[in-house]
Design an enzyme around this catalytic site. Structure first.
Site, PDB file in Angstrom:
ATOM      1  N   HIS A  92     -19.636 -55.715  79.738  1.00  0.00           N
ATOM      2  CA  HIS A  92     -18.593 -55.130  78.894  1.00  0.00           C
ATOM      3  C   HIS A  92     -18.588 -53.607  79.049  1.00  0.00           C
ATOM      4  CE1 HIS A  92     -15.882 -54.808  75.496  1.00  0.00           C
ATOM      5  NE2 HIS A  92     -16.736 -54.019  74.865  1.00  0.00           N
ATOM      6  N   ASP A 144     -17.058 -52.615  82.292  1.00  0.00           N
ATOM      7  CA  ASP A 144     -15.618 -52.798  82.204  1.00  0.00           C
ATOM      8  C   ASP A 144     -14.964 -51.600  81.520  1.00  0.00           C
ATOM      9  OD1 ASP A 144     -13.153 -54.283  82.421  1.00  0.00           O
ATOM     10  OD2 ASP A 144     -13.357 -54.751  80.283  1.00  0.00           O
TER      11      ASP A 144
END
Length: 109
Positions: A78, A81
């Site tokens: 995450h 990202d």
């Protein structure tokens, strides 16, 4: 590297990448209002945050290059990202600012 350290780095990546993304979006809004100096300042802020995030990313890369094996937690995925999205958005914001400046220049001439 402990799991806690890995989580801390992940959260730092998210924090600084999120700040960078916000500044890039604010730069686009400033350019839309024809505040190009403020827009460029927001891009500078975004760059500073991305540099901070990149520092944490490099730490992970160096650790792995030195033989550290990681169990990759989803929070790290995450975080990566967020980092890549912020990088892309900052580049796009620069292009939008440039285009808006060119449009104004063409309209005024």
């Amino acid at each position: 590297m402990t799991k806690d350290e890995l989580y801390n780095i992940s959260f730092q990546l998210i924090l600084h990448s999120g700040n960078a993304r916000s500044s890039a979006i604010e730069a686009i809004y400033e350019a839309k209002k024809k505040n190009f100096e403020a827009a460029r300042q927001k891009i500078t802020e975004s760059d500073k945050e991305l540099n901070q995030a990149h520092t944490f990313q490099i730490k992970l890369i160096q650790e792995e290059a030195q033989g550290e094996n990681f169990d990759i937690p989803i929070i790290l995925v995450h975080a990566q990202d967020h980092f890549m999205t912020a990088l892309t958005l900052k580049e796009l914001a620069n292009e939008i600012i440039d285009l808006r400046q060119e449009m104004i220049h063409l309209i005024n001439n």
